[in-house]
Design an enzyme around this catalytic site. Structure first.
Site, PDB file in Angstrom:
ATOM      1  N   HIS A   1       0.817  -1.213   0.000  1.00  0.00           N
ATOM      2  CA  HIS A   1       0.000   0.000   0.000  1.00  0.00           C
ATOM      3  C   HIS A   1       0.853   1.267   0.000  1.00  0.00           C
ATOM      4  O   HIS A   1       0.338   2.372   0.117  1.00  0.00           O
ATOM      5  CB  HIS A   1      -0.898  -0.039   1.248  1.00  0.00           C
ATOM      6  CG  HIS A   1      -2.005   0.955   1.255  1.00  0.00           C
ATOM      7  ND1 HIS A   1      -2.086   1.979   2.173  1.00  0.00           N
ATOM      8  CD2 HIS A   1      -3.095   1.088   0.464  1.00  0.00           C
ATOM      9  CE1 HIS A   1      -3.173   2.688   1.963  1.00  0.00           C
ATOM     10  NE2 HIS A   1      -3.799   2.185   0.929  1.00  0.00           N
TER      11      HIS A   1
ATOM     12  N   LYS B   1       3.315   4.442  -1.027  1.00  0.00           N
ATOM     13  CA  LYS B   1       3.413   5.435  -2.094  1.00  0.00           C
ATOM     14  C   LYS B   1       4.768   6.130  -1.913  1.00  0.00           C
ATOM     15  O   LYS B   1       4.923   6.993  -1.050  1.00  0.00           O
ATOM     16  CB  LYS B   1       2.293   6.472  -2.013  1.00  0.00           C
ATOM     17  CG  LYS B   1       0.870   5.851  -2.031  1.00  0.00           C
ATOM     18  CD  LYS B   1       0.273   5.858  -0.660  1.00  0.00           C
ATOM     19  CE  LYS B   1      -1.205   5.518  -0.636  1.00  0.00           C
ATOM     20  NZ  LYS B   1      -1.580   4.201  -1.099  1.00  0.00           N
TER      21      LYS B   1
ATOM     22  N   ASP C   1      16.804  11.197  -7.922  1.00  0.00           N
ATOM     23  CA  ASP C   1      18.212  11.596  -7.857  1.00  0.00           C
ATOM     24  C   ASP C   1      18.824  11.439  -6.467  1.00  0.00           C
ATOM     25  O   ASP C   1      19.806  12.118  -6.139  1.00  0.00           O
ATOM     26  CB  ASP C   1      18.382  13.053  -8.323  1.00  0.00           C
ATOM     27  CG  ASP C   1      18.333  13.183  -9.845  1.00  0.00           C
ATOM     28  OD1 ASP C   1      18.373  12.136 -10.530  1.00  0.00           O
ATOM     29  OD2 ASP C   1      18.251  14.310 -10.343  1.00  0.00           O
TER      30      ASP C   1
ATOM     31  N   HIS D   1      -9.108  11.355   1.881  1.00  0.00           N
ATOM     32  CA  HIS D   1      -8.212  10.208   1.857  1.00  0.00           C
ATOM     33  C   HIS D   1      -6.884  10.496   2.563  1.00  0.00           C
ATOM     34  O   HIS D   1      -6.038   9.619   2.705  1.00  0.00           O
ATOM     35  CB  HIS D   1      -7.956   9.814   0.390  1.00  0.00           C
ATOM     36  CG  HIS D   1      -7.272   8.509   0.204  1.00  0.00           C
ATOM     37  ND1 HIS D   1      -6.010   8.399  -0.351  1.00  0.00           N
ATOM     38  CD2 HIS D   1      -7.667   7.240   0.498  1.00  0.00           C
ATOM     39  CE1 HIS D   1      -5.661   7.127  -0.399  1.00  0.00           C
ATOM     40  NE2 HIS D   1      -6.634   6.394   0.106  1.00  0.00           N
TER      41      HIS D   1
ATOM     42  N   LYS E   1      -4.110  10.940   5.245  1.00  0.00           N
ATOM     43  CA  LYS E   1      -3.802  10.300   6.529  1.00  0.00           C
ATOM     44  C   LYS E   1      -2.783  11.188   7.239  1.00  0.00           C
ATOM     45  O   LYS E   1      -1.580  11.165   6.920  1.00  0.00           O
ATOM     46  CB  LYS E   1      -3.222   8.898   6.315  1.00  0.00           C
ATOM     47  CG  LYS E   1      -4.076   7.962   5.427  1.00  0.00           C
ATOM     48  CD  LYS E   1      -3.541   7.902   4.042  1.00  0.00           C
ATOM     49  CE  LYS E   1      -4.093   6.837   3.132  1.00  0.00           C
ATOM     50  NZ  LYS E   1      -5.393   6.380   3.210  1.00  0.00           N
TER      51      LYS E   1
ATOM     52  N   ASP F   1       0.448  18.865  19.330  1.00  0.00           N
ATOM     53  CA  ASP F   1       1.036  19.968  20.094  1.00  0.00           C
ATOM     54  C   ASP F   1       1.744  20.998  19.224  1.00  0.00           C
ATOM     55  O   ASP F   1       2.660  21.692  19.684  1.00  0.00           O
ATOM     56  CB  ASP F   1       2.011  19.415  21.142  1.00  0.00           C
ATOM     57  CG  ASP F   1       1.297  18.583  22.209  1.00  0.00           C
ATOM     58  OD1 ASP F   1       0.059  18.625  22.248  1.00  0.00           O
ATOM     59  OD2 ASP F   1       1.992  17.882  22.969  1.00  0.00           O
TER      60      ASP F   1
END
Length: 485
Positions: free
Chosen positions: A226, A228, A233, A403, A405, A410
């Site tokens: 899952h 991404k 470089d 979507h 996350k 603080d």
């Protein structure tokens, strides 16, 4: 006793022994909560044969012996990051304030990645801007481009990425692109995938499915990559919830737009993300990337901040992701703000959030109002009452499917990445997140969270108490399935 009766008794006895054996396996399986074991025993013993089949297919976090060995071997083959030329200068800037050092120690226990200082980050405006930023960096690349996506669609943004990789490969840049075998199956089976290969892009499929029947015998089909990850470089990386797709997300267009978030990083943190990509690549491809991983590192920025990559999955330490979440929740002293599309917690995480609000921390969570998974949406709402009674502020986002996350605490610490707050991200998926300490970057993330809040509606305890009994029964019943996963 006639022969027919004998064989009936024999068959019944064998089935009974089979059910007892599988139930015993469920009891003995390590890393299971008692509620999960009990749920599976009920399924196994109450649904003849089908319960046994369901457990053998879905009851264990089994990726397959060959794949597990390949994943662990790839990690073992990667040279220690401390051997990277110039790493001593990085270590000298890697201090985390004492108040938050314990949070990064939890992350360190997952992959062995210590927090590294001297990093800089930029928050992209939206999904389209994020893809455009990645493509601009690919077009400027001079040596390597590495991409890993769970979902890669053949839509406008997806094909823009295809063309960017083709351009980069044509000018001599080494491009490696990997996509999950289930989430990106349409792209992998399309002519666009072949066109990249013909242009010189090195391609790999993460956790390929192949023959469904054979694959099911070797390990769970629904254990997915899952992550991404983008690394360009060896000096630029991206982290967040963004897949390679349009906000319209044509495969589930009725929930659009999909609202994502992505940070662009420069600094030593890039090398940790590069190692995460290399581990996934080398598990599927017979190619050693050690030389690339040991390339000299640029001097870190003296004005940068400490950050840490946290990569979890079924071949990584058990319960790593929920431990990270819970440590952050318990570490909050003033403010805790979370956005997550999928919330199916274990008991300890639900209790941690309730305890957070009860000790006076302003605790806010935003969920999507319309979830693309009916089951997850219903299960999430079964937890609303306890959260609200504890003082947690719950909002539902109405501007599309939120979507993103994100977690900020603080005004100083941020967690961003691919992991949801559900059992799939906890136990079944390979995920990648970055934990960072920086008031400036956290302020930018908090401002984006507040923008999400402006497009959300509060959920009150009074409203939840008026839900029809049928809705409450449905939500709670679906939530009971959670431990079976």
């Amino acid at each position: 006793m006639n022969e027919s009766h004998f064989f009936t008794l024999l068959w019944t006895g064998l089935i009974f022994v089979l059910h007892l054996a599988v139930a015993a396996r469920a009891v003995l399986r390590p890393h299971r909560e008692p509620a999960s074991r009990m749920a599976w025993i009920v399924v196994i013993l109450s649904v003849p044969l089908l319960g046994v089949i369901a457990y053998l297919l879905l009851g264990e976090t089994n990726i397959g012996k060959r794949r597990a060995h390949a994943a662990l071997q790839a990690i073992a083959q990667i040279p220690p990051i401390t051997e990277t030329p110039g790493w001593d200068a990085v270590a000298a800037l890697s201090s985390v304030p004492d108040d938050y050092d314990h949070l990064f120690r939890v992350g360190h226990s997952v992959n062995g990645f210590a927090p590294v200082g001297g990093n800089l980050a930029t928050l992209t405006k939206d999904s389209d801007a994020a893809i455009d930023a990645i493509i601009a960096d690919i077009d400027a690349a001079t040596s390597t481009v590495h991409l890993l996506y769970y979902i890669w669609l053949a839509d406008h943004n997806g094909l823009k990425m295809v063309e960017a990789l083709r351009r980069a490969a044509s000018r001599g840049v080494t491009c490696r692109a990997m996509a999950d075998g289930l989430g990106s199956r349409a792209m992998i089976d399309s002519p666009h995938w072949q066109s990249m290969k013909e242009a010189g892009v090195h391609l790999a499929v993460a956790l390929p499915i192949g023959n469904l029947f054979v694959r099911a015998l070797k390990g769970r089909i629904d254990l997915r990559n899952h992550r991404k990850i983008t690394v360009i470089d060896n000096r630029i990386t991206y982290c967040g919830s963004q897949n390679c797709a349009d906000p319209a997300f044509l495969v589930k267009a009725r929930y659009a737009p999909w609202v994502d978030i992505l940070l662009r990083f420069e600094g030593p943190i890039v090398r940790q993300n590069q190692r995460l990509f290399a581990a996934d690549w080398m598990a599927e491809v017979d190619e050693d990337l050690s030389d690339l991983l040991l390339a000299p590192i640029d001097p870190p920025s003296s004005h940068g901040f400490p950050a840490q990559v946290i990569g979890t999955g079924p071949t990584i330490r058990n319960s790593a992701m929920p431990e990270v979440f819970e440590s952050l929740i318990y570490g909050a002293r003033k403010h805790l703000f979370i956005t997550t599309p999928y919330y199916v917690p274990d008991e300890s995480m639900q209790e941690a959030l309730c305890a957070c609000a009860r000790r006076g921390v302003e605790t806010t969570i935003i969920f999507p109002a319309r979830n693309d998974s009916f089951v997850v949406g219903a299960a999430s709402r079964s937890y609303y009452r306890d959260l609200l009674e504890a003082g947690v502020r719950i909002h539902e986002y109405h501007g599309g499917l939120l979507h993103a996350k994100t977690l900020t605490l603080d005004g100083e610490v941020t967690l961003i990445g691919s992991a949801n707050m559900d059992r799939r991200s906890f136990d079944l998926n390979y995920e990648n997140n970055i934990l960072l300490h920086d008031p400036s970057t956290t302020a930018a993330l908090r401002a984006r969270q507040e923008a999400f809040l402006a497009e959300s509606r509060p959920v009150t305890l009074e409203a939840v108490n008026t839900w029809p009994i049928g809705i409450r029964f449905r939500n709670n019943l679906i939530a009971m399935i959670g431990p079976v996963l």
